[in-house]
Design a protein around this motif. Structure first.
Motif, PDB file in Angstrom:
ATOM      1  N   VAL A 152      -6.285 -80.037  32.958  1.00 43.80           N
ATOM      2  CA  VAL A 152      -5.505 -80.932  32.095  1.00 43.80           C
ATOM      3  C   VAL A 152      -4.527 -80.083  31.280  1.00 43.80           C
ATOM      4  O   VAL A 152      -4.883 -78.994  30.838  1.00 43.80           O
ATOM      5  N   ASP A 153      -3.300 -80.572  31.095  1.00 40.97           N
ATOM      6  CA  ASP A 153      -2.393 -79.878  30.168  1.00 40.97           C
ATOM      7  C   ASP A 153      -1.769 -80.832  29.143  1.00 40.97           C
ATOM      8  O   ASP A 153      -0.980 -80.420  28.310  1.00 40.97           O
ATOM      9  N   THR A 154      -2.147 -82.114  29.209  1.00 39.88           N
ATOM     10  CA  THR A 154      -1.533 -83.129  28.351  1.00 39.88           C
ATOM     11  C   THR A 154      -2.613 -84.092  27.874  1.00 39.88           C
ATOM     12  O   THR A 154      -3.475 -84.483  28.664  1.00 39.88           O
ATOM     13  N   VAL A 155      -2.562 -84.442  26.593  1.00 37.63           N
ATOM     14  CA  VAL A 155      -3.482 -85.456  26.069  1.00 37.63           C
ATOM     15  C   VAL A 155      -2.676 -86.572  25.418  1.00 37.63           C
ATOM     16  O   VAL A 155      -1.601 -86.335  24.859  1.00 37.63           O
ATOM     17  N   VAL A 156      -3.213 -87.789  25.530  1.00 35.06           N
ATOM     18  CA  VAL A 156      -2.572 -88.961  24.928  1.00 35.06           C
ATOM     19  C   VAL A 156      -3.613 -89.653  24.066  1.00 35.06           C
ATOM     20  O   VAL A 156      -4.754 -89.884  24.512  1.00 35.06           O
ATOM     21  N   ILE A 163      -7.444 -89.854  25.571  1.00 36.52           N
ATOM     22  CA  ILE A 163      -8.551 -89.623  24.637  1.00 36.52           C
ATOM     23  C   ILE A 163      -9.027 -90.938  24.000  1.00 36.52           C
ATOM     24  O   ILE A 163     -10.211 -91.161  23.840  1.00 36.52           O
ATOM     25  N   GLY A 164      -8.118 -91.828  23.636  1.00 37.44           N
ATOM     26  CA  GLY A 164      -8.540 -93.085  23.012  1.00 37.44           C
ATOM     27  C   GLY A 164      -7.636 -93.420  21.845  1.00 37.44           C
ATOM     28  O   GLY A 164      -6.664 -92.710  21.619  1.00 37.44           O
ATOM     29  N   GLY A 165      -7.959 -94.468  21.132  1.00 32.53           N
ATOM     30  CA  GLY A 165      -9.033 -95.453  21.310  1.00 32.53           C
ATOM     31  C   GLY A 165      -8.619 -96.624  22.176  1.00 32.53           C
ATOM     32  O   GLY A 165      -7.726 -96.528  23.013  1.00 32.53           O
ATOM     33  N   SER A 166      -9.243 -97.769  21.880  1.00 31.35           N
ATOM     34  CA  SER A 166      -9.087 -98.907  22.784  1.00 31.35           C
ATOM     35  C   SER A 166      -7.665 -99.470  22.800  1.00 31.35           C
ATOM     36  O   SER A 166      -7.249-100.044  23.798  1.00 31.35           O
ATOM     37  N   SER A 167      -6.902 -99.274  21.726  1.00 34.95           N
ATOM     38  CA  SER A 167      -5.507 -99.775  21.728  1.00 34.95           C
ATOM     39  C   SER A 167      -4.652 -98.986  22.717  1.00 34.95           C
ATOM     40  O   SER A 167      -3.599 -99.457  23.151  1.00 34.95           O
ATOM     41  N   ILE A 168      -5.087 -97.786  23.063  1.00 29.98           N
ATOM     42  CA  ILE A 168      -4.402 -96.953  24.056  1.00 29.98           C
ATOM     43  C   ILE A 168      -4.974 -97.250  25.439  1.00 29.98           C
ATOM     44  O   ILE A 168      -4.251 -97.358  26.427  1.00 29.98           O
TER      45      ILE A 168
END
Length: 185
Positions: free
Chosen positions: A53-57, A121-126
């Motif tokens: 992984v190189d990107t987190v949202v 990563i989260g949360g539920s709105s994402i």
């Protein structure tokens, strides 16, 4: 497309209670830490994930929780490009990008760029809009042996029906890791 011809995968890697909650109603995730800390086996699922992984949202609430409560001393995702969805964009830095707009459009754009995989990563709105747009390629869900009775659900009522394929089920200490892939419609 990446150099190896593989498109970037979008991975939801998350832990939940047995009854499907990713946090208590007050946002607390302490029940997850208690569970994942127990046991003799070394849980390498996180390390295995971060190798590709190189990107987190994540959403703004999750980001705030990480920097204010969960890990105030050291930002744990410093090695990644971070996209934080927010209605009030803040100045971005080299690897922290505060983005407004729709998360599914952002993820579609990121998938087209070269790079390693993308961790949601989260949360539920994402999570909800990404499930509904069928943009999550891999669901890796750690189920901890706790029944909370109430809390913030991983998949709230707004999610649309999706059929997934179970790839593996693995027990590490008291956590059941379930890995599903999306079916390409």
């Amino acid at each position: 497309m990446g150099g190896n011809g593989m498109a970037r995968q979008v991975i939801l890697f998350v832990a939940q209670s047995l009854d499907g909650y990713i946090a208590k109603l007050n946002g607390s995730v302490d029940f997850l830490n208690q569970q994942t800390a127990h046991g003799v086996d070394i849980d390498r699922e996180y390390d295995k994930l971060t190798e590709h992984v190189d990107t987190v949202v994540m959403g703004r609430k999750t980001y705030s929780q990480v920097v204010n409560q969960l890990s105030p001393e050291i930002y744990p995702y410093v090695d990644f490009q971070n996209y934080i969805m927010t209605s009030k964009p803040a100045p971005s830095t080299e690897n922290l990008h505060f983005v407004s707009g729709s998360v599914d459009q952002l993820v579609e754009k990121l998938k087209k760029q070269t790079g390693k995989d993308i961790w949601i990563i989260g949360g539920s709105s994402i999570i909800t809009p990404l499930v509904n747009a069928n943009l999550i390629d891999v669901y890796q869900i750690g189920v901890v042996p706790e029944i909370l009775g109430e809390g913030i659900p991983l998949f709230p009522h707004e999610v649309k029906t999706h059929h997934l394929e179970l790839i593996s089920a693995e027990k590490i200490n008291q956590v059941a890791y379930l890995t599903y892939h999306r079916l390409h419609e």
